[in-house]
Write an enzyme that holds these catalytic residues in place. Structure first.
Site, PDB file in Angstrom:
ATOM      1  NE  ARG A 166       1.683  -0.576  -0.159  1.00 35.72           N
ATOM      2  CZ  ARG A 166       2.829  -0.442  -1.116  1.00 35.72           C
ATOM      3  NH1 ARG A 166       4.091  -0.295  -0.752  1.00 35.72           N
ATOM      4  NH2 ARG A 166       2.423  -1.268  -2.312  1.00 35.72           N
ATOM      5  CB  SER A 243      -4.816  -2.920  -1.353  1.00 32.95           C
ATOM      6  OG  SER A 243      -4.153  -2.899  -3.095  1.00 32.95           O
ATOM      7  CD  GLU A 344      -2.402  -0.395   1.342  1.00 38.36           C
ATOM      8  OE1 GLU A 344      -1.851  -1.413   1.183  1.00 38.36           O
ATOM      9  OE2 GLU A 344      -2.280   0.578   0.829  1.00 38.36           O
TER      10      GLU A 344
HETATM   11  C1  LIG Z   1      -8.185   3.553  -6.016  1.00 35.72           C
HETATM   12  C2  LIG Z   1      -6.772   3.763  -4.637  1.00 35.72           C
HETATM   13  C3  LIG Z   1      -5.735   3.057  -5.085  1.00 35.72           C
HETATM   14  C4  LIG Z   1      -4.371   3.220  -4.149  1.00 35.72           C
HETATM   15  N1  LIG Z   1      -3.530   2.743  -4.632  1.00 35.72           N
HETATM   16  C5  LIG Z   1      -2.223   2.708  -3.907  1.00 35.72           C
HETATM   17  C6  LIG Z   1      -0.916   2.044  -4.552  1.00 35.72           C
HETATM   18  O1  LIG Z   1      -1.056   1.504  -5.544  1.00 35.72           O
HETATM   19  N2  LIG Z   1      -0.144   2.019  -3.429  1.00 35.72           N
HETATM   20  C7  LIG Z   1      -0.107   2.471  -2.492  1.00 35.72           C
HETATM   21  O2  LIG Z   1       0.983   2.455  -1.474  1.00 35.72           O
HETATM   22  N3  LIG Z   1      -1.337   3.197  -1.976  1.00 35.72           N
HETATM   23  C8  LIG Z   1      -2.301   3.175  -2.673  1.00 35.72           C
HETATM   24  N4  LIG Z   1      -3.505   3.831  -2.159  1.00 35.72           N
HETATM   25  C9  LIG Z   1      -3.515   4.329  -0.979  1.00 35.72           C
HETATM   26  C10 LIG Z   1      -3.409   5.804  -0.886  1.00 35.72           C
HETATM   27  O3  LIG Z   1      -3.597   6.290  -2.006  1.00 35.72           O
HETATM   28  C11 LIG Z   1      -2.040   6.080  -0.506  1.00 35.72           C
HETATM   29  O4  LIG Z   1      -1.437   5.677   0.814  1.00 35.72           O
HETATM   30  C12 LIG Z   1      -1.885   7.828  -0.172  1.00 35.72           C
HETATM   31  O5  LIG Z   1      -0.396   8.044  -0.459  1.00 35.72           O
HETATM   32  C13 LIG Z   1      -2.604   8.494   0.844  1.00 35.72           C
HETATM   33  O6  LIG Z   1      -2.194   9.843   0.877  1.00 35.72           O
HETATM   34  P1  LIG Z   1      -3.293  10.752   1.413  1.00 35.72           P
HETATM   35  O7  LIG Z   1      -2.774  11.940   1.263  1.00 35.72           O
HETATM   36  O8  LIG Z   1      -4.750  10.272   0.817  1.00 35.72           O
HETATM   37  O9  LIG Z   1      -3.300  10.481   2.987  1.00 35.72           O
HETATM   38  P2  LIG Z   1      -4.658  10.299   3.872  1.00 35.72           P
HETATM   39  O10 LIG Z   1      -5.443   9.186   3.601  1.00 35.72           O
HETATM   40  O11 LIG Z   1      -5.199  11.454   3.800  1.00 35.72           O
HETATM   41  O12 LIG Z   1      -3.969   9.822   5.316  1.00 35.72           O
HETATM   42  C14 LIG Z   1      -3.123   8.685   5.387  1.00 35.72           C
HETATM   43  C15 LIG Z   1      -2.307   8.511   6.584  1.00 35.72           C
HETATM   44  O13 LIG Z   1      -1.344   9.535   6.352  1.00 35.72           O
HETATM   45  C16 LIG Z   1      -1.388  10.545   7.412  1.00 35.72           C
HETATM   46  N5  LIG Z   1      -0.869  11.934   6.612  1.00 35.72           N
HETATM   47  C17 LIG Z   1      -1.473  12.403   5.450  1.00 35.72           C
HETATM   48  N6  LIG Z   1      -0.951  13.472   5.202  1.00 35.72           N
HETATM   49  C18 LIG Z   1      -0.217  13.726   6.251  1.00 35.72           C
HETATM   50  C19 LIG Z   1       0.859  14.796   6.416  1.00 35.72           C
HETATM   51  N7  LIG Z   1       0.824  15.773   5.724  1.00 35.72           N
HETATM   52  N8  LIG Z   1       1.689  14.947   7.750  1.00 35.72           N
HETATM   53  C20 LIG Z   1       1.543  13.752   8.388  1.00 35.72           C
HETATM   54  N9  LIG Z   1       0.693  12.994   8.167  1.00 35.72           N
HETATM   55  C21 LIG Z   1      -0.013  12.887   7.139  1.00 35.72           C
HETATM   56  C22 LIG Z   1      -2.781  10.737   7.751  1.00 35.72           C
HETATM   57  O14 LIG Z   1      -2.837  11.277   9.048  1.00 35.72           O
HETATM   58  C23 LIG Z   1      -3.074   9.298   8.060  1.00 35.72           C
HETATM   59  O15 LIG Z   1      -2.560   8.840   8.759  1.00 35.72           O
HETATM   60  C24 LIG Z   1      -4.678   3.788  -3.110  1.00 35.72           C
HETATM   61  C25 LIG Z   1      -5.924   4.214  -2.701  1.00 35.72           C
HETATM   62  C26 LIG Z   1      -7.021   4.233  -3.488  1.00 35.72           C
HETATM   63  C27 LIG Z   1      -8.274   4.932  -3.050  1.00 35.72           C
END
Ligand SMILES: Cc1cc2nc3c(=O)[nH]c(=O)nc-3n(C[C@H](O)[C@H](O)[C@H](O)COP(=O)(O)OP(=O)(O)OC[C@H]3O[C@@H](n4cnc5c(N)ncnc54)[C@H](O)[C@@H]3O)c2cc1C
Length: 350
Positions: A166, A243, A344
């Protein structure tokens, strides 16, 4: 590039919580990103980079600077230069699960177990997303970034991202320095799905033929839905950030202490080897065995009825209420088990 003002952030997050962004830009190209950064600098605005909003808790007061939503599209395939891999160059704004689906249809292995994770492609290297026995660190060939330090566009190889459980440079040592524009994944054409994880093995138990990539993808999505870890319209258990706590990685000494505490209560700790000498412990087990069962309520906030690790917005919750629930869980787990749970999701504006 359109600059909007006072844009509600809650609808742009899976938690559906948080106040407005003072300024908001959606960037569909590298040029948009550069323009938005120049705008933020000219006004001395603090920048927050938003992907799919699935790993965030946004403050009730919102974000006082500029929120830059990365919406760069595109999925392109090309042959790799080694081991017969196929390279997929994917825009950071693509929906992650759309890319996984495309890879599976193309019969390319490497991301099938990551089916159903919400969010954008650009978000995946940030915390090295992982699930069901796979992590993106295994397939990220390179990451194209805009470097806010010197305004250059760079290509970071997978190794330079220093992926771990992570984590990567993007959420640790170089946090806030890079805007991810594009990610290149190296996948294995005709490769077999990875069926290492117990839930997946159970799902396919008794089959005579090994599952293919498409069946594995469907199995993962099915298992995720049962745990509220798939975004399903109308399911209140997925109004969360997934999570809420990482699985703690303990030293031998810490693990011994935990085992002793468990034995004193007539339990044995479910555990599996993680990093070299350390041990990873199930955060869900710690939460559930600290008096917080699935479905536990803290007013507008609760635990998912399908998974104790997901804090959910039961409707009308505030970020302050989520933080209060988080504090209560952390405190109780620490008190009973001597283990500090780390959140997380990224806490934005607090
Ligand atoms: C129902 C559910 C299930 C999930 N299951 C998992 C799982 O199984 N495994 C897991 O690892 N995670 C899981 N997650 C967490 C999440 O989906 C992941 O971490 C996902 O990759 C976050 O991506 P995002 O585009 O939504 O980022 P955001 O939530 O928009 O941002 C998260 C972080 O990333 C940064 N960020 C996003 N895009 C960029 C970019 N282009 N450049 C620089 N920084 C950036 C943001 O600034 C922030 O710091 C889950 C979430 C939910 C709601």
């Amino acid at each position: 590039m359109v600059i909007q003002e006072n844009v509600a952030l809650a609808p742009l997050t899976t938690f559906q919580i948080g106040g407005p962004a003072r300024f908001f830009v959606e960037a569909t190209s590298t040029a948009d990103v550069q323009e938005a950064v120049a705008f933020a600098r000219s006004r001395e605005l603090e920048l927050f980079v938003l992907g799919g909003g699935s790993n965030l808790l946004v403050a009730d007061s919102g974000w006082p600077g500029l929120v830059l939503k990365i919406a760069i599209p595109g999925i392109d395939e090309r042959p790799g230069s080694h081991e017969g891999k196929i390279l997929f160059d994917v825009g950071a704004g693509e929906v992650w699960d759309r890319f996984v689906s495309r890879a599976v249809v193309a019969q390319c292995a490497g991301v099938e177990c990551l089916s159903g994770i919400p969010g954008s492609v650009g978000g995946t290297p940030v915390q090295n997303v992982g699930a069901y026995g796979q992590e993106v660190s295994e397939t990220v060939e390179s990451v194209e970034v805009f470097d806010l330090k010197d305004n250059q566009i760079r290509e970071l190889c997978g190794e330079a991202c220093r992926f771990a459980y992570r984590s990567s440079i993007f959420n640790t040592s170089e946090r806030g320095r890079f805007i991810i524009l594009r990610v290149t994944y190296a996948l294995t054409p005709g490769g077999q799905p990875r069926i290492h994880y117990a839930d997946l093995k159970r799902h396919f138990a008794g089959r005579e033929t090994p599952p293919n990539l498409a069946e594995t993808r469907e199995a993962v999505r099915h298992i995720r839905a049962l745990k509220g870890m798939l975004i399903v319209a109308g399911d209140p258990d997925c109004r969360s950030a997934g999570s809420f706590f990482k699985n703690p990685v303990l030293t031998e000494v810490q693990h011994d202490d935990l085992r002793r505490r468990a034995e004193a209560r007539g339990f044995s700790v479910p555990t599996y080897p993680a990093l070299e000498k350390n041990r990873k412990v199930s955060a869900a087990w710690l939460v559930e065995n600290s008096g917080f069962a699935r479905g536990y309520g803290f007013g507008h906030v609760g635990l998912s009825s399908k998974h104790a690790l997901a804090i959910v917005n039961r409707g009308g919750a505030t970020a302050a209420e989520v933080l209060a629930a988080k504090d209560q869980i952390q405190h109780r787990v620490q008190e009973i088990w001597g283990v500090r749970l780390e959140p997380e999701p990224v806490l934005v504006g607090m």
